[in-house]
Design a protein around this motif. Structure first.
Motif, PDB file in Angstrom:
ATOM      1  N   LEU A   1      56.186 -18.083  73.177  1.00 12.69           N
ATOM      2  CA  LEU A   1      55.460 -16.832  73.398  1.00 12.69           C
ATOM      3  C   LEU A   1      55.580 -16.465  74.868  1.00 12.69           C
ATOM      4  O   LEU A   1      55.367 -17.295  75.743  1.00 12.69           O
TER       5      LEU A   1
ATOM      6  N   SER B   1      55.000 -13.120  77.904  1.00  5.42           N
ATOM      7  CA  SER B   1      54.349 -11.820  78.079  1.00  5.42           C
ATOM      8  C   SER B   1      55.404 -10.726  78.003  1.00  5.42           C
ATOM      9  O   SER B   1      56.591 -10.970  78.184  1.00  5.42           O
ATOM     10  N   GLY B   2      54.969  -9.555  77.729  1.00  7.06           N
ATOM     11  CA  GLY B   2      55.910  -8.442  77.574  1.00  7.06           C
ATOM     12  C   GLY B   2      55.544  -7.643  76.344  1.00  7.06           C
ATOM     13  O   GLY B   2      54.522  -7.903  75.691  1.00  7.06           O
ATOM     14  N   LEU B   3      56.382  -6.679  76.043  1.00  5.35           N
ATOM     15  CA  LEU B   3      56.109  -5.843  74.870  1.00  5.35           C
ATOM     16  C   LEU B   3      56.138  -6.692  73.609  1.00  5.35           C
ATOM     17  O   LEU B   3      56.962  -7.586  73.489  1.00  5.35           O
ATOM     18  N   PRO B   4      55.228  -6.436  72.635  1.00  6.41           N
ATOM     19  CA  PRO B   4      55.216  -7.254  71.415  1.00  6.41           C
ATOM     20  C   PRO B   4      56.494  -7.075  70.603  1.00  6.41           C
ATOM     21  O   PRO B   4      56.752  -5.985  70.104  1.00  6.41           O
ATOM     22  N   VAL B   5      57.289  -8.133  70.535  1.00  7.22           N
ATOM     23  CA  VAL B   5      58.450  -8.150  69.637  1.00  7.22           C
ATOM     24  C   VAL B   5      58.521  -9.527  68.973  1.00  7.22           C
ATOM     25  O   VAL B   5      57.954 -10.502  69.469  1.00  7.22           O
ATOM     26  N   PHE B   6      59.211  -9.578  67.875  1.00  6.26           N
ATOM     27  CA  PHE B   6      59.315 -10.835  67.118  1.00  6.26           C
ATOM     28  C   PHE B   6      60.799 -11.056  66.866  1.00  6.26           C
ATOM     29  O   PHE B   6      61.398 -10.425  66.013  1.00  6.26           O
ATOM     30  N   ASN B   7      61.419 -11.947  67.654  1.00  3.30           N
ATOM     31  CA  ASN B   7      62.856 -12.210  67.511  1.00  3.30           C
ATOM     32  C   ASN B   7      63.094 -13.557  66.856  1.00  3.30           C
ATOM     33  O   ASN B   7      62.403 -14.531  67.151  1.00  3.30           O
TER      34      ASN B   7
ATOM     35  N   ARG C   1      52.475 -10.492  71.543  1.00  2.00           N
ATOM     36  CA  ARG C   1      53.277 -10.845  72.725  1.00  2.00           C
ATOM     37  C   ARG C   1      54.740 -10.904  72.301  1.00  2.00           C
ATOM     38  O   ARG C   1      55.089 -10.616  71.176  1.00  2.00           O
ATOM     39  N   ARG C   2      55.571 -11.323  73.215  1.00  2.54           N
ATOM     40  CA  ARG C   2      56.992 -11.424  72.926  1.00  2.54           C
ATOM     41  C   ARG C   2      57.242 -12.792  72.278  1.00  2.54           C
ATOM     42  O   ARG C   2      57.155 -13.833  72.931  1.00  2.54           O
TER      43      ARG C   2
ATOM     44  N   THR D   1      59.642 -15.480  70.432  1.00  2.16           N
ATOM     45  CA  THR D   1      61.025 -15.857  70.127  1.00  2.16           C
ATOM     46  C   THR D   1      61.018 -17.127  69.286  1.00  2.16           C
ATOM     47  O   THR D   1      60.401 -18.116  69.659  1.00  2.16           O
TER      48      THR D   1
END
Ligand SMILES: [Zn+2]
Length: 497
Positions: A25, A27-33, A63-64, A66
């Motif tokens: 996890l 910080s940054g724009l919420p994305v799910f990679n 959160r971002r 990955t």
């Protein structure tokens, strides 16, 4: 902590290679990679995991995120990683205590509601987890199946909310198995087959030595009935064998295993394609020969099968497994089956049949029988003729029928003699052990050589004949093969095909 590691298992053939799910996890724009060669169905799990977490009353981190499914080169599909992914996200966002999960592998598909659904291939995963020295956390519906494996802690849950509660309160307790129903397996009994003493004798020999068998006879003589009774006279599966059979069922069936597995009996139709018979597909899946592993593969109307399809049986008949190679995968499936084949004597089926007239020309008969190659025939130890029983209509025949239980006792005894002597069944003896364990007197050897010459038998066929004679001698509990055993064995090779 913003990084979490969760262990899981993929499914390749009947193996369960390890997959590690890393969740980070930032910080940054919420994305799910998601990275790591995840196929479409794994990508779909993003949506399931998000809904399941939210519907179970937890927070889906804005959160971002990955996710890495390692190793990257392993093909992964299905929803089997949902639970591990959800736990990874909850651990990375500090909502659960991840230390509990260090020694546990997780498998399970999530419903949007947070319910944990059963997945395929739990048994191979449990065996692999045990080897890796970890416990396993699986869907409750799969728990009985996993409990076939002893000496491993199995945790089972049927919904995410309850599971997290137990993890956070350190109250996760191992599943207590009800125990798969191990009571005596029920197979159809040989006593149902009227008469056919000679064929039953051949079936007994086939069972005792693990020999393949070909039955030739007109339609309606009970060839299918006889073949389907073979599992009933074979010894019951031991624990290791039962696990192998269950593992195959576990990767092919969507239903969790609920009873102790029986010896398989598979009878594919003659229109079956090569992939259906030996396995295949772009993502290799097991075929009939693997589903028949440690059981019986019955091929009725053998000459009606495509010749190319039959030829692919030669490799597994020798090695007991089949390797399916694809551009991306190379998968090995177990396939140690006993082949029982049946065929009519001619295309119309009534050659030499006293009740019907055969209408086939000699040329038609020759072409019909020529559909089966000699190398395949050579791998079939017993060739028998099944004739129409004229006495089977007698009303009091029932008492005289031999039962499966009686024959099973003889089979078990004869197999034990073989295992004590050479650690394998007679059908699997190699050339060296053949010389060692199939000793003949000089007179008998000469007699056999002359008989083989007279019948124009190949060397491979002669070796097969010796193995069958060894089995007949073992059924007789005789230390050496005698003339009477050779003579009976020869009779199973003299049918002209
Ligand atoms: Zn005919």
């Amino acid at each position: 902590m913003s990084l979490a590691l969760i262990h899981s298992r993929a499914l390749v053939g009947v193996n369960a290679p390890q997959v590690t799910i890393e969740t980070h996890l930032a910080s940054g724009l919420p994305v799910f990679n998601m990275v790591g060669l995840a196929e479409t169905s794994v990508k779909e799990s993003k949506d399931r995991v998000r809904s399941a977490i939210v519907n179970s009353g937890f927070e889906f981190p804005a959160r971002r995120i990955t996710l890495n499914l390692a190793p990257a080169d392993l093909p992964k599909d299905g929803g089997r990683f949902d639970l591990a992914i959800a736990l990874g996200i909850l651990a990375a966002s500090g909502q659960i205590d991840s230390s509990v999960l260090d020694k546990i592998e997780c498998l399970g598909e999530l419903a949007l509601s947070g319910a944990i659904r059963p997945v395929q291939g739990v048994l191979p995963a449990t065996i692999a987890a045990k080897k890796a020295g970890r416990s396993i956390l699986i869907p409750l519906a799969n728990a009985e199946e996993a409990s076939m494996v002893s000496d491993i802690k199995i945790f089972a849950a049927d919904n995410l909310k309850e599971l997290i509660k137990l993890i956070n309160q350190s109250e996760l307790v191992p599943y207590k198995a009800a125990g798969l129903n191990k009571k005596q397996a029920v197979y159809p009994d040989l006593a149902d087959v009227q008469g056919q003493q000679a064929a039953k004798r051949a079936l007994l020999i086939a069972a005792a030595g693990g020999h393949n068998m070909l039955m030739i006879g007109p339609p309606g003589t009970g060839k299918t009935l006889l073949a389907s009774r073979l599992p009933s006279i074979l010894p019951p599966l031991n624990e290791q064998q039962a696990q192998e059979v269950a593992a195959i069922a576990s990767v092919t069936s969507h239903q969790p295993l609920t009873s102790w597995p029986l010896r398989p009996f598979r009878s594919p139709h003659h229109s079956a394609s090569a992939p259906a018979l030996v396995g295949g597909g772009s993502k290799p899946s097991p075929g009939e020969i693997t589903l028949a592993h440690l059981g019986v593969l019955f091929l009725d109307e053998l000459p009606e099968f495509d010749r190319k399809v039959l030829e692919v049986l030669r490799e597994p008949l020798e090695t007991g497994h089949i390797v399916i190679a694809r551009a991306k995968d190379r998968v090995c499936f177990p396939a140690r089956f006993q082949l029982i084949a049946a065929m009519n004597p001619c295309p119309c089926g009534y050659l030499h049949d006293p009740t019907n007239n055969c209408i086939c020309t000699p040329e038609q008969i020759r072409r019909y029988r020529g559909k089966i190659s000699n190398p395949l025939l050579d791998r079939i130890d017993l060739h028998i003729t099944v004739t129409r029983e004229t006495t089977s209509l007698k009303p009091n025949n029932k008492q005289q029928q031999v039962t499966s239980a009686e024959l099973a006792k003889q089979v078990t005894k004869a197999q034990q003699i073989q295992l004590d002597r050479q650690k394998t069944l007679n059908s699997e003896l190699d050339l060296n052990s053949l010389n060692e364990f199939c000793w003949l007197t000089n007179e008998d050897r000469l007699w056999l050589e002359q008989a083989c010459e007279r019948l124009g038998m190949s060397l491979r066929a002669a070796h097969r004949l010796l193995k069958v004679a060894r089995t007949i001698a073992d059924l007789d509990a005789k230390p050496n093969i005698e003339r009477v055993h050779l003579a009976e064995s020869l009779q199973y090779r003299s049918t002209k095909i």
